[in-house]
Design an enzyme around this catalytic site. Structure first.
Site, PDB file in Angstrom:
ATOM      1  N   CYS A 272       5.152 -38.137 154.708  1.00 41.54           N
ATOM      2  CA  CYS A 272       4.987 -38.072 156.157  1.00 41.54           C
ATOM      3  C   CYS A 272       5.231 -36.626 156.525  1.00 41.54           C
ATOM      4  CB  CYS A 272       5.960 -38.985 156.886  1.00 41.54           C
ATOM      5  SG  CYS A 272       5.901 -38.730 158.685  1.00 41.54           S
TER       6      CYS A 272
ATOM      7  N   CYS B   8       7.341 -36.407 160.224  1.00 42.07           N
ATOM      8  CA  CYS B   8       8.794 -36.593 160.206  1.00 42.07           C
ATOM      9  C   CYS B   8       9.148 -37.347 158.930  1.00 42.07           C
ATOM     10  CB  CYS B   8       9.306 -37.270 161.465  1.00 42.07           C
ATOM     11  SG  CYS B   8       8.457 -38.770 161.973  1.00 42.07           S
ATOM     12  N   SER B   9       9.244 -38.662 159.005  1.00 44.21           N
ATOM     13  CA  SER B   9       9.638 -39.399 157.807  1.00 44.21           C
ATOM     14  C   SER B   9       9.164 -40.835 157.903  1.00 44.21           C
ATOM     15  CB  SER B   9      11.155 -39.366 157.662  1.00 44.21           C
ATOM     16  OG  SER B   9      11.724 -39.829 158.871  1.00 44.21           O
ATOM     17  N   CYS B  10       7.989 -41.053 158.481  1.00 46.15           N
ATOM     18  CA  CYS B  10       7.456 -42.409 158.577  1.00 46.15           C
ATOM     19  C   CYS B  10       7.353 -42.979 157.160  1.00 46.15           C
ATOM     20  CB  CYS B  10       6.091 -42.393 159.253  1.00 46.15           C
ATOM     21  SG  CYS B  10       6.182 -41.706 160.928  1.00 46.15           S
TER      22      CYS B  10
END
Lengths: 103, 225
Positions: free
Chosen positions: B129, B132-134
């Site tokens: 991702c 961000c950090s999906c």
């Protein structure tokens, strides 16, 4: 037996749950969250590389504070005053007693 | 059970709730230990939002319980093992993963779509991702720190083979690497290739071969977890 936490510190878990709960309660969409979080990470990452650990949750917290300030759910002044009230409560409570906010 | 707000946020993880204070003496600290700055900021937000009725503390407890104890890579591994064992399920998974995982009682909480991408001898898939950090939370739980790091987020797209090599994965020259960028709406699950020699294993045994990293694409199934 309790498995090891997936978070390094309890506040990170609390922050995660608070954010997901706010989104699930319909106060912001997860897409809006991801966009704001992405912007914070990008801004923070311009100075140095983020390691994905403590600095990641620091960015998460900054993002949530900003979102809640802009939405009016938790304006910065109110957040700062509440934090200060918690600090006073901790300092005034004898060790071992439950810490509570007055009123 | 909800713990009172006043509990010491420093003392433990989210394991055993305890309402009784811990009896021990700290002559140098007559008052309670002051939590860290971020811990107090989180507490302040929580206090405000709960007071205003915007979040339900019970909902927060349920979310924590889910992500600390119930959800994790074992769920993704179950899906992969099913796909390996049941060709019809594999087809449904690749056609509509959100619906297919629901058959196993797994669903996203945020309306996100899950897309399954299958590794083949021609193509190796890898997930990142960049925003961000999906991450496919319902299938893999909370992402590891490296997935959230700037280094991985930037380099997975730019130099995936080099990143893979650092994870100990070297692919044949002819196998392409395809990198999928997750978003808040779409989360990817890699279906790794079934390891050779795994014929005859049942689903439970197969799922033991499926590591978290193999479902992100930074590992291969059958390698040590």
């Amino acid at each position: 037996m309790t498995p090891p936490s997936r978070f390094d510190e309890p506040w990170q878990a609390q922050l995660f749950a608070l954010t997901v709960a706010m989104s699930e309660a319909g106060h912001f969409t997860w897409a809006r969250w991801a966009e704001a979080f992405g912007a914070t990470l990008k801004a923070m990452g311009t100075d140095r590389l983020l390691d994905g650990g403590a600095d990641y949750y620091a960015a998460w917290l900054t993002t949530l504070e900003g979102l809640l300030d802009r939405s009016g759910h938790a304006p910065v002044d109110e957040a700062a005053a509440t934090k200060a009230a918690w600090e006073r409560a901790y300092l005034a409570t004898p060790h071992g007693q439950p810490v509570q906010l007055p009123g | 059970m909800r713990r009172p707000f006043g509990r010491c946020i420093l003392d433990s993880g989210f394991g055993a709730p305890h309402d009784a204070p811990m009896p021990h003496d700290h002559p140098d600290h007559p008052h309670s230990l002051l939590p860290s700055d971020p811990a107090l900021r989180v507490k302040a937000l929580e206090t405000i939002l709960v007071r205003k009725g915007l979040v339900d503390p019970a909902a927060m407890d349920e979310i924590l319980d889910t992500y600390e104890r119930k959800v994790g890579p074992h769920l993704g591994a179950k899906v992969v093992a099913r796909a390996w064992s049941d060709p019809a399920f594999r087809d449904r998974l690749l056609a509509d993963a959100t619906a297919a995982i629901a058959e196993l009682g797994i669903s996203g909480r945020q309306g996100e779509h899950v897309v399954a991408v299958e590794n083949t001898p021609d193509t190796h898939n890898m997930v990142v991702c960049t925003l961000c950090s999906c991450y496919p939370w319902p299938l893999l739980g909370i992402p590891p720190a490296w997935y959230k790091s700037d280094a991985y987020r930037a380099r997975a797209v730019r130099e995936p083979r080099k990143v893979l090599a650092e994870f100990g994965v070297s692919l044949p020259d002819g196998q392409k690497v395809r990198v999928w960028d997750s978003t808040a709406e779409v989360r990817y699950l890699v279906v790794p290739m079934r390891p050779e020699g795994s014929e005859g294993l049942d689903e439970a045994a197969l799922s033991d071969l499926v590591s978290r990293d193999s479902m992100i694409g930074t590992g291969l199934a059958g390698a040590s977890k």
